[in-house]
Design a protein around this motif. Structure first.
Motif, PDB file in Angstrom:
ATOM      1  N   ILE A  50       0.362  -1.658   0.220  1.00  0.00           N
ATOM      2  CA  ILE A  50       0.027   0.253   0.181  1.00  0.00           C
ATOM      3  C   ILE A  50       0.397   1.285   0.115  1.00  0.00           C
ATOM      4  O   ILE A  50       0.542   1.890  -0.591  1.00  0.00           O
ATOM      5  N   VAL A  51       2.042   0.999   1.389  1.00  0.00           N
ATOM      6  CA  VAL A  51       2.789   2.377   0.392  1.00  0.00           C
ATOM      7  C   VAL A  51       3.907   2.567  -0.591  1.00  0.00           C
ATOM      8  O   VAL A  51       3.418   3.812  -0.824  1.00  0.00           O
ATOM      9  N   ILE A  52       4.061   1.480  -1.231  1.00  0.00           N
ATOM     10  CA  ILE A  52       3.732   1.677  -3.038  1.00  0.00           C
ATOM     11  C   ILE A  52       2.952   2.742  -3.627  1.00  0.00           C
ATOM     12  O   ILE A  52       3.920   2.772  -5.100  1.00  0.00           O
ATOM     13  N   ALA A  53       2.002   2.145  -3.544  1.00  0.00           N
ATOM     14  CA  ALA A  53       0.968   2.501  -4.170  1.00  0.00           C
ATOM     15  C   ALA A  53       0.708   3.947  -4.542  1.00  0.00           C
ATOM     16  O   ALA A  53       0.567   4.857  -5.352  1.00  0.00           O
ATOM     17  N   ILE A  54       1.074   4.179  -2.894  1.00  0.00           N
ATOM     18  CA  ILE A  54       0.738   5.321  -1.975  1.00  0.00           C
ATOM     19  C   ILE A  54       1.787   6.464  -2.901  1.00  0.00           C
ATOM     20  O   ILE A  54       1.923   8.112  -4.016  1.00  0.00           O
ATOM     21  N   GLY A  55       3.620   6.030  -3.256  1.00  0.00           N
ATOM     22  CA  GLY A  55       4.145   6.456  -3.806  1.00  0.00           C
ATOM     23  C   GLY A  55       3.770   6.779  -5.352  1.00  0.00           C
ATOM     24  O   GLY A  55       4.307   7.539  -5.833  1.00  0.00           O
ATOM     25  N   ALA A  56       3.551   5.185  -5.883  1.00  0.00           N
ATOM     26  CA  ALA A  56       2.869   5.118  -7.032  1.00  0.00           C
ATOM     27  C   ALA A  56       1.931   6.954  -7.953  1.00  0.00           C
ATOM     28  O   ALA A  56       2.023   6.367  -9.027  1.00  0.00           O
ATOM     29  N   LEU A  57       0.919   7.467  -6.336  1.00  0.00           N
ATOM     30  CA  LEU A  57       0.380   7.585  -6.967  1.00  0.00           C
ATOM     31  C   LEU A  57       0.723   9.205  -6.878  1.00  0.00           C
ATOM     32  O   LEU A  57      -0.237  10.134  -7.872  1.00  0.00           O
ATOM     33  N   LEU A  58       1.893   9.757  -6.959  1.00  0.00           N
ATOM     34  CA  LEU A  58       2.532  11.010  -6.152  1.00  0.00           C
ATOM     35  C   LEU A  58       2.362  11.909  -8.167  1.00  0.00           C
ATOM     36  O   LEU A  58       2.125  13.080  -7.473  1.00  0.00           O
ATOM     37  N   TRP A  59       2.893  11.428  -8.745  1.00  0.00           N
ATOM     38  CA  TRP A  59       2.829  12.074  -9.793  1.00  0.00           C
ATOM     39  C   TRP A  59       1.553  12.632 -10.843  1.00  0.00           C
ATOM     40  O   TRP A  59       1.564  13.459 -11.228  1.00  0.00           O
ATOM     41  N   ALA A  60       0.593  12.013 -10.631  1.00  0.00           N
ATOM     42  CA  ALA A  60      -0.558  12.765 -10.901  1.00  0.00           C
ATOM     43  C   ALA A  60      -2.079  13.531 -10.088  1.00  0.00           C
ATOM     44  O   ALA A  60      -2.691  13.033 -10.111  1.00  0.00           O
ATOM     45  N   VAL A  61      -1.666  13.344  -8.713  1.00  0.00           N
ATOM     46  CA  VAL A  61      -2.123  15.224  -7.625  1.00  0.00           C
ATOM     47  C   VAL A  61      -1.620  16.035  -8.809  1.00  0.00           C
ATOM     48  O   VAL A  61      -0.756  16.714  -8.786  1.00  0.00           O
ATOM     49  N   ASP A  62      -2.679  16.745  -9.047  1.00  0.00           N
ATOM     50  CA  ASP A  62      -3.096  18.388  -8.713  1.00  0.00           C
ATOM     51  C   ASP A  62      -2.916  18.915  -7.836  1.00  0.00           C
ATOM     52  O   ASP A  62      -3.757  19.387  -7.143  1.00  0.00           O
ATOM     53  N   TRP A  63      -1.319  19.125  -7.502  1.00  0.00           N
ATOM     54  CA  TRP A  63      -1.425  19.571  -6.129  1.00  0.00           C
ATOM     55  C   TRP A  63      -1.232  21.463  -5.977  1.00  0.00           C
ATOM     56  O   TRP A  63      -1.423  21.451  -7.201  1.00  0.00           O
ATOM     57  N   HIS A  64      -2.069  21.995  -4.251  1.00  0.00           N
ATOM     58  CA  HIS A  64      -2.784  22.559  -4.385  1.00  0.00           C
ATOM     59  C   HIS A  64      -1.715  23.714  -3.194  1.00  0.00           C
ATOM     60  O   HIS A  64      -0.905  23.282  -2.810  1.00  0.00           O
ATOM     61  N   ALA A  65      -1.717  25.254  -3.730  1.00  0.00           N
ATOM     62  CA  ALA A  65      -0.431  25.610  -3.041  1.00  0.00           C
ATOM     63  C   ALA A  65      -0.855  25.653  -1.594  1.00  0.00           C
ATOM     64  O   ALA A  65       0.046  25.896  -1.008  1.00  0.00           O
ATOM     65  N   SER A  66      -2.268  25.650  -1.078  1.00  0.00           N
ATOM     66  CA  SER A  66      -2.903  25.339  -0.288  1.00  0.00           C
ATOM     67  C   SER A  66      -2.023  24.395   0.712  1.00  0.00           C
ATOM     68  O   SER A  66      -2.070  24.456   1.641  1.00  0.00           O
ATOM     69  N   ALA A  67      -1.653  23.271   0.527  1.00  0.00           N
ATOM     70  CA  ALA A  67      -0.923  22.159   1.248  1.00  0.00           C
ATOM     71  C   ALA A  67       0.223  22.861   2.198  1.00  0.00           C
ATOM     72  O   ALA A  67       0.981  21.647   2.508  1.00  0.00           O
ATOM     73  N   TRP A  68       0.881  24.121   1.060  1.00  0.00           N
ATOM     74  CA  TRP A  68       2.071  23.874   2.653  1.00  0.00           C
ATOM     75  C   TRP A  68       1.724  24.383   3.670  1.00  0.00           C
ATOM     76  O   TRP A  68       2.714  24.471   4.340  1.00  0.00           O
ATOM     77  N   TRP A  69       0.305  25.260   3.805  1.00  0.00           N
ATOM     78  CA  TRP A  69       0.109  25.801   5.527  1.00  0.00           C
ATOM     79  C   TRP A  69      -0.725  24.844   5.971  1.00  0.00           C
ATOM     80  O   TRP A  69      -0.768  24.744   6.618  1.00  0.00           O
ATOM     81  N   PHE A  70      -1.189  24.153   4.405  1.00  0.00           N
ATOM     82  CA  PHE A  70      -2.732  23.507   5.044  1.00  0.00           C
ATOM     83  C   PHE A  70      -1.847  22.244   6.511  1.00  0.00           C
ATOM     84  O   PHE A  70      -2.644  22.254   7.972  1.00  0.00           O
ATOM     85  N   VAL A  71      -0.709  21.697   6.170  1.00  0.00           N
ATOM     86  CA  VAL A  71      -0.417  20.305   6.228  1.00  0.00           C
ATOM     87  C   VAL A  71       0.832  20.968   8.014  1.00  0.00           C
ATOM     88  O   VAL A  71      -0.051  20.305   9.233  1.00  0.00           O
TER      89      VAL A  71
END
Length: 442
Positions: A325-346
């Motif tokens: 499952i963690v390999i699967a999570i890493g394999a998903l990251l290329w397809a994510v439409d990242w948002h700038a809000s993650a920089w302060w939300f996390v």
């Protein structure tokens, strides 16, 4: 991707993990971090061997996460040996109920005012990110069933409980988005999704855990039957508790956790206590199968042998599931439409929302300041959040909302894997040293 190449990659990874396991325990580095890097490496960000996408492969990702969480919940339940009247249960219950509700509320408020999400999506995001993870938190959980440490007990119990107690809020979020029936003034949500599903899940798991455990012990003690295949017993009880709870419209996650707790409790009620521990450990390690078979049918040692054998298999299965499952999570990251809000939300999630929810939820609880701080810090997010995310996507979540929630969820999960993975070894080592010094004081 060619099967032979996949076999080589997986084989090399597993062999390396087996060879380097003792070294990794001493380093500020978790195995999940390495699996994450492998996932990134095989994705289009690296070798482009896998082209997985969150929405396209949502169903298989949901099923993968579901299986891994079930294995981990059963393991967590088996580690919790104190009876239900033990005062230590108050901490995980308060974390899984009070702190989790506060977390959902705080995330929803932030999402409403600063992310511009509709109310249903705000609640849904809170429910997805509120539960702590029983899969990736093994380093801060109980190592042995007899462990009496408050911190480890609280985190183990919280991880086992709140993967089920978060479900009502997932359904509430979906309902507010028009994807689930809430009833007039929310009556159906309260009656079915909160009261009935929660109670049914807990009762179903407890009854089945006790019933199956007593049946196995009766056959072993009285008839010298049903010996061996403890791995089948573990998987069978997980599947039985989960399936029966779902058929009764209860929460299967809570049922599986309760089944594990019940099996361990049965050992406490019918076992030989500390007198059995040495005999069972010796039998499990002895290459001569006759020693194990003798312990399995012994009137006093049989309960502890059963739970220890089941726990040993389940922990191995959980580790294998974590790899996938963690390999699967890493394999998903290329397809994510990242948002700038993650920089302060996390950072807000881990440095403000989690510690604040723990402080409020454990107000007045008999824990030290250091333990309260550590509980606040180790609010690890992982596979449980991925499951709820994919569950929502598969229940018709709007594409635009799905993309934003996927980005925020995976940002939180990946950050948790990295930050908690690097901090767990030195922090828990310092905590253990403090405990040892405290025990040496007159």
């Amino acid at each position: 991707m060619d099967l032979a190449l996949w076999s080589v990659i997986v084989g090399v990874l597993l062999v390396l993990m087996a060879l380097a396991s003792t070294v990794l325990k001493r380093l500020p580095l978790s195995t999940a971090m390495l699996y994450l890097l492998v996932g990134i490496a095989v994705s289009p960000l690296g070798l482009a061997l896998v082209h997985a996408e969150p929405r396209t492969h949502a169903l298989i990702l949901e099923r993968m996460a579901e299986v891994v969480v079930l294995l981990s919940l059963f393991t967590a339940g088996l580690k919790l040996s104190p009876g239900l009247t033990d005062k230590r249960w108050r901490l995980p219950v308060r974390l899984a109920v009070n702190s989790m509700v506060i977390t959902v509320a705080l995330i929803a408020v932030v999402a409403w005012f600063f992310l511009g999400l509709p109310l249903g999506a705000c609640v849904l995001l809170g429910a997805i990110l509120a539960p702590t993870d029983p899969v990736l938190a093994s380093d801060v959980q109980l190592h042995e069933p007899g462990d009496t440490d408050k911190l480890r007990f609280a985190l183990t119990g919280e991880g086992g409980l709140n993967d089920g107690t978060a479900f009502p809020f997932v359904m509430l979020g979906l309902g507010l988005l028009g994807l689930h029936e809430l009833g007039s003034f929310g009556w159906r949500w309260v009656a079915v999704d909160v009261v009935w599903a929660t109670a049914t899940g807990l009762v179903t798991g407890w009854v089945l855990g006790m019933a199956v455990g007593r049946l196995v012990l009766h056959l072993r003690r009285e008839h010298k039957e049903a010996v061996g295949l403890d791995d089948f017993l573990a998987l069978g009880l997980i599947a039985l508790a989960y399936g029966c709870a779902l058929l009764l419209q209860g929460y299967g996650f809570l049922a599986v956790f309760a089944a594990g707790v019940a099996l361990r409790r049965l050992e406490q009620l019918e076992g030989g206590g500390t007198a059995s521990a040495g005999k069972v450990e010796q039998a499990l390690l002895d290459p001569d199968r006759s020693a194990a078979e003798n312990a399995a049918v012994h009137p006093r040692h049989a309960p502890m042998y059963m739970t220890q054998a089941v726990l040993g298999f389940n922990q191995q299965a959980e580790r294998i599931g974590e790899v996938a499952i963690v390999i699967a999570i890493g394999a998903l990251l290329w397809a994510v439409d990242w948002h700038a809000s993650a920089w302060w939300f996390v950072p807000l999630m881990f440095l403000v929302i989690r510690p604040l929810s723990v402080r409020i939820g454990l107000s007045g609880a008999p824990v030290s300041g250091a333990q309260r701080w550590l509980i606040g810090w180790f609010g690890i997010r992982g596979v449980g959040s991925l499951y709820y995310l994919m569950y929502a996507v598969n229940h018709g979540l709007d594409a635009a909302l799905a993309n934003q929630i996927i980005a925020l969820t995976l940002a939180v999960v990946v950050t948790s894997i990295v930050v908690h993975g690097t901090s767990v070894t030195p922090i828990m080592a310092a905590y253990e040293r403090t405990l040892r010094r405290g025990r040496r004081k007159p």
